[in-house]
Design a protein around this motif. Structure first.
Motif, short mmCIF file in Angstrom:
data_model
loop_
_atom_site.label_atom_id
_atom_site.label_comp_id
_atom_site.label_asym_id
_atom_site.label_seq_id
_atom_site.Cartn_x
_atom_site.Cartn_y
_atom_site.Cartn_z
N THR A 7 0.64 -1.04 -0.19
CA THR A 7 -0.15 0.28 0.10
C THR A 7 0.51 1.45 -0.08
O THR A 7 1.95 1.25 1.00
N ALA A 8 0.66 2.30 -1.11
CA ALA A 8 2.16 2.79 -1.33
C ALA A 8 0.86 4.45 -1.27
O ALA A 8 -0.24 4.47 -1.52
N ARG A 9 0.76 5.53 -0.49
CA ARG A 9 0.67 6.98 -0.31
C ARG A 9 1.38 7.85 -1.29
O ARG A 9 2.60 7.99 -0.52
N ALA A 16 -4.62 6.01 -1.03
CA ALA A 16 -3.21 5.60 -1.53
C ALA A 16 -3.46 4.60 -2.52
O ALA A 16 -4.82 4.69 -2.35
N GLN A 80 2.29 -3.79 3.21
CA GLN A 80 2.54 -2.30 4.31
C GLN A 80 2.38 -1.36 3.45
O GLN A 80 2.94 -1.31 2.37
N TRP A 81 2.56 -0.11 4.62
CA TRP A 81 2.20 1.05 3.78
C TRP A 81 3.80 1.12 4.07
O TRP A 81 4.55 1.70 4.56
N ASP A 83 4.99 4.76 2.27
CA ASP A 83 4.85 6.56 1.47
C ASP A 83 6.17 6.95 1.11
O ASP A 83 7.09 6.42 1.16
#
Length: 94
Positions: A7-9, A16, A80-81, A83
């Motif tokens: 998961t990318a923001r 996201a 996994q998050w 940034d």
């Protein structure tokens, strides 16, 4: 070589994204894969373009290191998050 979902923001974006990366990708490549969903769509690219940085828990990951390098030292769960942001330019005062 194995596909892996994250998961990318993009910092500053409101959305996201689910991004498919590969364990052989470098973190610079991961940044590019994630940024394509935001930069030029909801956020303009700066000129000149500084590139991207990938952050995990607030720490910048080394751009030339591979995903597999991090996963070997620190297992990361799927989704996994992460940034993503424009690379911070260093300012030199002479």
């Amino acid at each position: 070589m194995a596909p892996f979902p994250i998961t990318a923001r993009f910092v500053g974006d409101v959305t996201a994204q689910l991004v498919a990366i590969d364990t052989d990708d470098t973190w610079d490549q991961v940044g590019e894969k994630a940024a394509v969903h935001t930069v030029g769509r909801r956020m303009p690219a700066p000129d000149p373009h500084p590139g991207y940085e990938v952050l995990l828990n607030g720490s910048v990951l080394p751009g030339q290191s591979t995903v597999a390098d991090l996963f070997a030292a620190n297992p990361v769960p799927p989704l996994q998050w992460f940034d993503i942001r424009f690379r911070v330019r260093e300012v030199h005062c002479d």
